[in-house]
Design an enzyme around this catalytic site. Sequence first.
Site, PDB file in Angstrom:
ATOM      1  N   TRP A 186       0.797  -1.222   0.000  1.00 40.03           N
ATOM      2  CA  TRP A 186       0.000   0.000   0.000  1.00 40.03           C
ATOM      3  C   TRP A 186       0.837   1.283   0.000  1.00 40.03           C
ATOM      4  O   TRP A 186       0.369   2.319  -0.455  1.00 40.03           O
ATOM      5  CB  TRP A 186      -0.985   0.044   1.181  1.00 40.03           C
ATOM      6  CG  TRP A 186      -1.997   1.145   1.073  1.00 40.03           C
ATOM      7  CD1 TRP A 186      -3.144   1.147   0.326  1.00 40.03           C
ATOM      8  CD2 TRP A 186      -1.953   2.430   1.701  1.00 40.03           C
ATOM      9  NE1 TRP A 186      -3.802   2.336   0.445  1.00 40.03           N
ATOM     10  CE2 TRP A 186      -3.090   3.150   1.299  1.00 40.03           C
ATOM     11  CE3 TRP A 186      -1.046   3.041   2.561  1.00 40.03           C
ATOM     12  CZ2 TRP A 186      -3.353   4.440   1.733  1.00 40.03           C
ATOM     13  CZ3 TRP A 186      -1.313   4.328   2.995  1.00 40.03           C
ATOM     14  CH2 TRP A 186      -2.459   5.018   2.588  1.00 40.03           C
ATOM     15  N   ASP A 187       2.075   1.240   0.445  1.00 47.23           N
ATOM     16  CA  ASP A 187       2.858   2.478   0.538  1.00 47.23           C
ATOM     17  C   ASP A 187       4.290   2.266   0.061  1.00 47.23           C
ATOM     18  O   ASP A 187       5.234   2.771   0.669  1.00 47.23           O
ATOM     19  CB  ASP A 187       2.848   2.981   1.994  1.00 47.23           C
ATOM     20  CG  ASP A 187       3.312   4.436   2.107  1.00 47.23           C
ATOM     21  OD1 ASP A 187       3.144   5.189   1.124  1.00 47.23           O
ATOM     22  OD2 ASP A 187       3.820   4.817   3.172  1.00 47.23           O
ATOM     23  N   LEU A 188       4.458   1.528  -1.054  1.00 49.22           N
ATOM     24  CA  LEU A 188       5.818   1.222  -1.510  1.00 49.22           C
ATOM     25  C   LEU A 188       6.330   2.331  -2.419  1.00 49.22           C
ATOM     26  O   LEU A 188       6.254   2.249  -3.641  1.00 49.22           O
ATOM     27  CB  LEU A 188       5.864  -0.125  -2.233  1.00 49.22           C
ATOM     28  CG  LEU A 188       7.296  -0.657  -2.421  1.00 49.22           C
ATOM     29  CD1 LEU A 188       7.954  -0.929  -1.079  1.00 49.22           C
ATOM     30  CD2 LEU A 188       7.313  -1.917  -3.267  1.00 49.22           C
ATOM     31  N   HIS A 189       6.853   3.375  -1.778  1.00 51.88           N
ATOM     32  CA  HIS A 189       7.543   4.435  -2.509  1.00 51.88           C
ATOM     33  C   HIS A 189       9.044   4.289  -2.283  1.00 51.88           C
ATOM     34  O   HIS A 189       9.491   3.402  -1.553  1.00 51.88           O
ATOM     35  CB  HIS A 189       7.029   5.815  -2.093  1.00 51.88           C
ATOM     36  CG  HIS A 189       7.145   6.088  -0.621  1.00 51.88           C
ATOM     37  ND1 HIS A 189       8.344   6.390  -0.018  1.00 51.88           N
ATOM     38  CD2 HIS A 189       6.220   6.101   0.368  1.00 51.88           C
ATOM     39  CE1 HIS A 189       8.159   6.594   1.270  1.00 51.88           C
ATOM     40  NE2 HIS A 189       6.875   6.415   1.536  1.00 51.88           N
ATOM     41  N   ASN A 192      10.607   3.998   1.159  1.00 56.35           N
ATOM     42  CA  ASN A 192      10.274   2.805   1.931  1.00 56.35           C
ATOM     43  C   ASN A 192      10.965   1.566   1.383  1.00 56.35           C
ATOM     44  O   ASN A 192      10.481   0.437   1.573  1.00 56.35           O
ATOM     45  CB  ASN A 192       8.763   2.587   1.968  1.00 56.35           C
ATOM     46  CG  ASN A 192       8.110   3.357   3.107  1.00 56.35           C
ATOM     47  OD1 ASN A 192       8.787   3.850   4.004  1.00 56.35           O
ATOM     48  ND2 ASN A 192       6.795   3.476   3.070  1.00 56.35           N
TER      49      ASN A 192
END
Length: 287
Positions: A186-189, A192
Site C-alpha cells: 500500500w505504501d511502496l515508494h 520505503n
Amino acid sequence: MVARVTVLPDEPEPREDLRKRTARFLRRWHLRADGAARSGTSSLVTPVITPDGTPAALKVQHLDAECAGEATALRAWSGDGAVRLLRDDPPTATLLLERLDATRPLTTLPNTREAVTVLATLLTRLTTRPAPPGLRHLGDIAHGMLEHTPRALRAEPDPAVRALLRDCAAALREVADEPGDRLLHWDLHYGNVLAADRAPWLAIDPKPLSGDPGFDLLPALANRYDPADTLRRFDTLTATLALDRERARAWTLARVLQNRLWQLTDPTAPRPVPDPRLEVGAALRRR
C-alpha cells in the site's frame, strides 16, 4: 500459517511518548541501543543489538488501522522482498526487525528508471502471496470511497479536479466488485525501500491490505515525479507485474481518488501544488 489479528480499541490509544516505550522494550526484550533513533511521523526506530549479538532495529509506533497488520504482513512475506520480522508485541504494534541500511534508501539511486524497475520487481514478489486473514480489505475501502465521493465533489473547489474525480470514481465503479485478494504493501515508494546485506533492496513500513496489485502502483508513479516518464513507468510496472493494464489503470485512478478524499477531509493532509497524484491521474485518464 495462522495470522495474528490485532483488535483495535473503540477509542484511540493514548499517545504514549515513543521514547518512553522504546526504553520499556529495550528492557523487556534485553536489547542494547546501538545508535541514534530515527523518527517518522508516527514511529521511532532505534538500532539495537539483541542478546545473542545480532544487529536489529526496534520500531515503536502509535497503533492505528494502517499499522495494525504490519507484523502479519511481514510474517507472511518471511523476508522475501521485505524486511524480516524478528519479534513483535501485538497490543502495541512494537516490532523487532532485521537491521537494514537506513542511510541508503532507494531515493539515493540517481537513475529513476532503474529505481522504478526495483520497485516493480519488489511489488511482483510482495503481491504474489494471498493476503492472510485479519487485514483490511480493498473492497470495503473501495465502496467507502464511492459512498463519500458525492460529498467530496461538492467540497472540491477546482472544476478541473472535480471532473477528474468523477472519472476516477467511474473507473473505480468498474472494478469495485472484484477487489482482489493479494497481500498489498500500500505504501511502496522509494523512501520505503532500503539497501540490505542479504539482498540489494528490501521493502519496509507496509500499510497492508488485501486487494488488487493495481492499487499499489501510484506511489511509484507520483514519487520522484517526472511528468514525461509517467506512462513509461506505468508500462514498466504493469508489464513486470503481468497486470491487466485497464484494471491497473482503474485501480490507480481509484488510488488518486482516495488521496484526494483524504486531502478534502483531513486539514493536516499535505496539498502540494501542483499535486503529482492528480497529474498522474490526468495522464492515465487521457490515455
